[in-house]
Design an enzyme around this catalytic site. Structure first.
Site, PDB file in Angstrom:
ATOM      1  N   LYS A  48       0.554  -1.406  -0.297  1.00  0.00           N
ATOM      2  CA  LYS A  48      -0.114  -0.039  -0.559  1.00  0.00           C
ATOM      3  C   LYS A  48       1.106   1.004   0.178  1.00  0.00           C
ATOM      4  O   LYS A  48       0.400   1.846  -0.544  1.00  0.00           O
ATOM      5  CB  LYS A  48      -1.146  -0.219   1.303  1.00  0.00           C
ATOM      6  CG  LYS A  48      -1.976  -0.591   1.973  1.00  0.00           C
ATOM      7  CD  LYS A  48      -2.210  -0.949   2.593  1.00  0.00           C
ATOM      8  CE  LYS A  48      -3.645  -2.612   2.783  1.00  0.00           C
ATOM      9  NZ  LYS A  48      -3.494  -2.732   4.213  1.00  0.00           N
ATOM     10  N   GLY A  49       1.990   1.348   0.223  1.00  0.00           N
ATOM     11  CA  GLY A  49       3.570   2.165   0.801  1.00  0.00           C
ATOM     12  C   GLY A  49       2.882   3.421  -0.671  1.00  0.00           C
ATOM     13  O   GLY A  49       2.926   4.038  -0.352  1.00  0.00           O
ATOM     14  N   ASP A 106       7.450   2.716  -3.270  1.00  0.00           N
ATOM     15  CA  ASP A 106       8.076   4.093  -1.954  1.00  0.00           C
ATOM     16  C   ASP A 106       9.273   3.745  -0.933  1.00  0.00           C
ATOM     17  O   ASP A 106      10.210   5.260  -1.409  1.00  0.00           O
ATOM     18  CB  ASP A 106       7.141   3.572  -0.731  1.00  0.00           C
ATOM     19  CG  ASP A 106       7.186   2.057  -0.106  1.00  0.00           C
ATOM     20  OD1 ASP A 106       8.360   1.557  -0.550  1.00  0.00           O
ATOM     21  OD2 ASP A 106       6.835   1.965   1.380  1.00  0.00           O
ATOM     22  N   ASP A 109      14.503  -0.607   0.072  1.00  0.00           N
ATOM     23  CA  ASP A 109      15.389  -0.571   1.816  1.00  0.00           C
ATOM     24  C   ASP A 109      16.310  -2.354   1.604  1.00  0.00           C
ATOM     25  O   ASP A 109      16.959  -1.882   0.874  1.00  0.00           O
ATOM     26  CB  ASP A 109      14.001  -1.272   2.763  1.00  0.00           C
ATOM     27  CG  ASP A 109      15.162  -1.888   4.272  1.00  0.00           C
ATOM     28  OD1 ASP A 109      16.249  -1.427   4.304  1.00  0.00           O
ATOM     29  OD2 ASP A 109      14.050  -1.386   4.539  1.00  0.00           O
ATOM     30  N   LYS A 137      17.252   4.077   1.828  1.00  0.00           N
ATOM     31  CA  LYS A 137      17.418   4.345   2.814  1.00  0.00           C
ATOM     32  C   LYS A 137      18.750   3.543   2.808  1.00  0.00           C
ATOM     33  O   LYS A 137      19.103   2.596   2.116  1.00  0.00           O
ATOM     34  CB  LYS A 137      17.034   2.451   3.589  1.00  0.00           C
ATOM     35  CG  LYS A 137      16.861   3.296   4.984  1.00  0.00           C
ATOM     36  CD  LYS A 137      15.734   2.035   6.002  1.00  0.00           C
ATOM     37  CE  LYS A 137      14.212   2.680   6.183  1.00  0.00           C
ATOM     38  NZ  LYS A 137      13.930   1.321   7.505  1.00  0.00           N
ATOM     39  N   PHE A 158      13.851   2.767  11.322  1.00  0.00           N
ATOM     40  CA  PHE A 158      11.917   2.443  10.544  1.00  0.00           C
ATOM     41  C   PHE A 158      11.917   3.849  10.643  1.00  0.00           C
ATOM     42  O   PHE A 158      10.894   4.833  11.639  1.00  0.00           O
ATOM     43  CB  PHE A 158      11.732   1.748  11.991  1.00  0.00           C
ATOM     44  CG  PHE A 158      10.438   0.972  11.279  1.00  0.00           C
ATOM     45  CD1 PHE A 158      10.512  -0.433  10.103  1.00  0.00           C
ATOM     46  CD2 PHE A 158       9.050   1.823  11.713  1.00  0.00           C
ATOM     47  CE1 PHE A 158       8.941  -0.338   9.469  1.00  0.00           C
ATOM     48  CE2 PHE A 158       7.823   1.267  10.968  1.00  0.00           C
ATOM     49  CZ  PHE A 158       7.698  -0.157  10.206  1.00  0.00           C
ATOM     50  N   ASP A 165       4.590   2.817   6.769  1.00  0.00           N
ATOM     51  CA  ASP A 165       3.366   2.973   8.097  1.00  0.00           C
ATOM     52  C   ASP A 165       3.954   2.194   8.889  1.00  0.00           C
ATOM     53  O   ASP A 165       4.754   1.466   8.575  1.00  0.00           O
ATOM     54  CB  ASP A 165       2.418   1.895   7.414  1.00  0.00           C
ATOM     55  CG  ASP A 165       2.157  -0.189   7.707  1.00  0.00           C
ATOM     56  OD1 ASP A 165       3.328  -0.171   6.555  1.00  0.00           O
ATOM     57  OD2 ASP A 165       2.153  -0.656   7.858  1.00  0.00           O
ATOM     58  N   ARG A 171       1.024   6.656   7.218  1.00  0.00           N
ATOM     59  CA  ARG A 171       0.757   6.832   5.873  1.00  0.00           C
ATOM     60  C   ARG A 171       0.388   8.136   5.923  1.00  0.00           C
ATOM     61  O   ARG A 171       0.649   8.251   4.668  1.00  0.00           O
ATOM     62  CB  ARG A 171       0.025   5.925   4.883  1.00  0.00           C
ATOM     63  CG  ARG A 171       0.071   4.127   5.478  1.00  0.00           C
ATOM     64  CD  ARG A 171      -0.313   3.547   4.716  1.00  0.00           C
ATOM     65  NE  ARG A 171      -0.215   2.234   4.565  1.00  0.00           N
ATOM     66  CZ  ARG A 171       0.241   1.105   4.323  1.00  0.00           C
ATOM     67  NH1 ARG A 171       1.323   1.318   4.035  1.00  0.00           N
ATOM     68  NH2 ARG A 171       0.221  -0.011   4.511  1.00  0.00           N
TER      69      ARG A 171
HETATM   70  P1  IMP Z   1      12.408  -3.702   0.679  1.00  0.00           P
HETATM   71  O1  IMP Z   1      13.124  -4.849   2.096  1.00  0.00           O
HETATM   72  O2  IMP Z   1      12.997  -3.139  -0.650  1.00  0.00           O
HETATM   73  O3  IMP Z   1      12.045  -4.918   0.427  1.00  0.00           O
HETATM   74  O4  IMP Z   1      11.627  -3.435   0.454  1.00  0.00           O
HETATM   75  C1  IMP Z   1      10.173  -3.500   1.056  1.00  0.00           C
HETATM   76  C2  IMP Z   1       9.080  -1.857   1.934  1.00  0.00           C
HETATM   77  O5  IMP Z   1       9.156  -2.270   3.345  1.00  0.00           O
HETATM   78  C3  IMP Z   1       9.170  -1.705   1.533  1.00  0.00           C
HETATM   79  O6  IMP Z   1       8.172  -1.034   0.474  1.00  0.00           O
HETATM   80  C4  IMP Z   1       8.100  -0.809   2.327  1.00  0.00           C
HETATM   81  O7  IMP Z   1       6.831  -0.640   2.446  1.00  0.00           O
HETATM   82  C5  IMP Z   1       8.429  -1.062   3.457  1.00  0.00           C
HETATM   83  N1  IMP Z   1       9.546  -0.530   4.358  1.00  0.00           N
HETATM   84  C6  IMP Z   1      11.231  -0.546   4.279  1.00  0.00           C
HETATM   85  N2  IMP Z   1      11.471   0.511   5.115  1.00  0.00           N
HETATM   86  C7  IMP Z   1      10.401   1.173   6.014  1.00  0.00           C
HETATM   87  C8  IMP Z   1      10.088   1.412   6.876  1.00  0.00           C
HETATM   88  O8  IMP Z   1      11.458   2.413   7.144  1.00  0.00           O
HETATM   89  N3  IMP Z   1       9.400   2.383   7.440  1.00  0.00           N
HETATM   90  C9  IMP Z   1       8.103   1.360   6.874  1.00  0.00           C
HETATM   91  N4  IMP Z   1       8.086   0.462   6.088  1.00  0.00           N
HETATM   92  C10 IMP Z   1       9.363   0.423   5.687  1.00  0.00           C
HETATM   93 MG    MG Z   2       6.227  -1.523   0.127  1.00  0.00          MG
END
Ligand code: IMP
Ligand code: MG
Length: 184
Positions: A48-49, A106, A109, A137, A158, A165, A171
């Site tokens: 949803k982000g 969004d 990470d 990040k 975080f 969220d 959000r």
């Molecule tokens: P990934 O770790 O790059 O696969 O990130 C996946 C998802 O984790 C992102 O699209 C966000 O929705 C969520 N996410 C990553 N870091 C944060 C954070 O600091 N706060 C909230 N959601 C996060």
């Molecule tokens: Mg996400």
């Protein structure tokens, strides 16, 4: 005490509303320029982000050749730790064949989500997949992704706001803040 039992509050603001607005405008103009020859562009928006960002981006681009599909992809289920699993719920097989895709998320990470969705879109026969995130990040990413469009770097905490969220809350914040967890 487990994270999920702690009380949370909105901490330090690390990215302001104005910074976000500036970054969205910059991405919108790059995207418009790069796709000026394309007849249609499909935004695949990770829910949803990324919805908040995609809405603002589309409003800013203001061109009806861009259409959006929303896909559920999640690697965080609860708490503040990545579970390491990416869940994708994407009925996109027929939609993406031969098309120019702009994958919108969004935050970059670990990169697992983007990596998994890029692979999926390519396997479904997308013609071209470009990636676009509003936040990156500052961490060692588990999966290296070549981002075509990225907005703002953010410290390794975080964070909440602008689509991101904590347990489905915050959000709607127009800025990015660090989430603080306290025992009471
Ligand atoms: P990934 O770790 O790059 O696969 O990130 C996946 C998802 O984790 C992102 O699209 C966000 O929705 C969520 N996410 C990553 N870091 C944060 C954070 O600091 N706060 C909230 N959601 C996060
Ligand atoms: Mg996400």
């Amino acid at each position: 005490m487990a994270d999920k039992d702690k009380k949370e509050r909105i901490g330090r603001i690390v990215i302001t509303k104005e910074q976000i607005e500036g970054a969205v405008k910059a991405i919108a103009s790059e995207v418009s320029n790069d796709y000026r020859q394309a007849d249609d562009v499909l935004l695949v928006v990770l829910m949803k982000g990324a919805k908040v960002f995609a809405d603002d981006l589309l409003r800013e681009i203001d061109d009806k050749k861009y259409v959006a599909e929303y896909v559920k992809a999640s690697s965080y289920y609860d708490g503040t730790k990545s579970t390491g699993k990416v869940k994708i719920d994407a009925p996109l097989e027929d939609i993406v064949v031969g098309r120019d895709i702009l994958l919108v998320d969004d935050i970059y990470d670990t990169g697992r989500t983007l990596g998994a969705v890029i692979d999926l879109l390519k396997s479904f026969g997308a013609r071209d997949v470009k990636t676009c995130v509003i936040f990156t990040k500052e961490v060692e990413h588990t999966v290296d992704i070549k981002l075509d469009y990225s907005g703002l770097d953010v410290e390794d905490s975080f964070i909440i706001g602008y689509g991101l969220d904590y347990q489905q809350r915050y959000r709607e914040l127009p800025y990015i803040a660090v989430l603080e967890l306290c025992d009471e």
